[in-house]
Design a protein around this motif. Structure first.
Motif, PDB file in Angstrom:
ATOM      1  N   THR A  43       0.848  -1.189   0.000  1.00 45.01           N
ATOM      2  CA  THR A  43       0.000   0.000   0.000  1.00 45.01           C
ATOM      3  C   THR A  43       0.884   1.240   0.000  1.00 45.01           C
ATOM      4  OG1 THR A  43      -0.097   0.234   2.411  1.00 45.01           O
ATOM      5  CG2 THR A  43      -1.719  -1.244   1.374  1.00 45.01           C
ATOM      6  N   ASN A 126      -4.834   4.812   3.032  1.00 49.33           N
ATOM      7  CA  ASN A 126      -3.852   3.749   3.217  1.00 49.33           C
ATOM      8  C   ASN A 126      -3.420   3.118   1.900  1.00 49.33           C
ATOM      9  OD1 ASN A 126      -3.232   2.498   6.203  1.00 49.33           O
ATOM     10  ND2 ASN A 126      -5.065   3.775   6.192  1.00 49.33           N
ATOM     11  N   LEU A 127      -4.366   2.872   1.018  1.00 45.25           N
ATOM     12  CA  LEU A 127      -4.056   2.180  -0.229  1.00 45.25           C
ATOM     13  C   LEU A 127      -3.287   3.046  -1.214  1.00 45.25           C
ATOM     14  CD1 LEU A 127      -7.356   0.223  -1.041  1.00 45.25           C
ATOM     15  CD2 LEU A 127      -5.167  -0.757  -0.328  1.00 45.25           C
ATOM     16  N   VAL A 164      -4.922  -4.250   5.933  1.00 45.14           N
ATOM     17  CA  VAL A 164      -3.819  -3.388   5.496  1.00 45.14           C
ATOM     18  C   VAL A 164      -3.503  -2.231   6.431  1.00 45.14           C
ATOM     19  CG1 VAL A 164      -4.306  -3.926   3.072  1.00 45.14           C
ATOM     20  CG2 VAL A 164      -5.214  -1.809   4.063  1.00 45.14           C
TER      21      VAL A 164
END
Length: 251
Positions: A43, A126-127, A164
């Protein structure tokens, strides 16, 4: 004449910015479509933390173990929703009521006990983005939030989020966090342990670092655990062991 040239250049600059944004978000959309069935290997936040570690002369750490949504303890799902996004299943990426209520509750408690960003907004950051708070980043976050909500279902958004997000220095995802803090799988967490993990989500490296601020984390854990009994998870989104979780909060 010079004034007209400036207008032409400004228009061209705006057009280029819009074109760049269109190309950028086209690549984001393609990645989101892939994430329907493929788990992200890295990420943006993981890459940022790796760069920060190298800048300090350290070897980047990354502990992550992927877990399917149905394997997560329903206590954890309920705790994360209670702490981060109680209306996750009913909003479309933005919860304006939560923003207002979060401000009010944080003022009443004298500290940040609940964030205003939804789970989808946090996943977008986050990604694909960074921890920067500049307005451009927030604008991209808003657009990506809409894209995530349109292209992924709530179940997949929550599954990605739980796998994640950062739960400590080099610790990503609930399974790695559960093993690190409790020596057990995220499928086996008790309500107290789930509330603890949810309590440190806002800033596990600093503000809610349990090693540095155990009392602060404990206060937030208790608040989240009280809220957990009021969080309703729609039947299609309950894990196989949800009945056990429901009984834990029965009067």
């Amino acid at each position: 004449m010079a004034h007209r040239k400036w207008i032409v250049w400004i228009r061209r600059a705006i057009l280029l910015v819009l074109l760049g944004a269109l190309v950028y978000h086209s690549t984001i959309v393609i990645q989101i479509i892939r994430f329907r069935t493929i788990n992200p290997r890295m990420t943006a936040l993981m890459r940022q933390r790796a760069r920060e570690a190298r800048a300090r002369g350290q070897v980047p750490k990354r502990l992550q173990v992927w877990l399917p949504y149905e394997r997560f303890s329903p206590h954890l799902v309920r705790a994360v929703l209670a702490g981060e996004d109680p209306r996750f299943f009913v909003h479309h990426g933005f919860d304006w009521d939560q923003i207002r209520e979060a401000i009010q509750e944080n003022l009443e408690e004298g500290e940040i006990v609940r964030g205003a960003s939804t789970i989808t907004q946090q996943l977008a950051k986050n990604l694909f983005l960074s921890t920067s708070r500049n307005p451009v980043r927030k604008l991209h976050e808003a657009v990506i939030t809409v894209e995530l909500e349109m292209l992924l279902g709530k179940r997949r958004i929550l599954e990605l989020y739980l796998n994640v997000i950062e739960w400590g220095d080099g610790i990503y995802g609930a399974e790695a966090a559960a093993r690190h803090y409790f020596g057990r799988s995220a499928a086996q967490l008790t309500p107290e342990q789930a509330a603890f993990l949810a309590a440190i989500i806002p800033n596990p490296r600093e503000t809610y670092n349990p090693a540095r601020h155990p009392a602060r984390v404990e206060r937030r854990r208790r608040i989240i655990q009280r809220r957990m009994r009021h969080v309703l998870i729609p039947a299609p989104f309950r894990a196989a062991s949800a009945k056990a979780a429901e009984s834990a909060f029965a009067p």
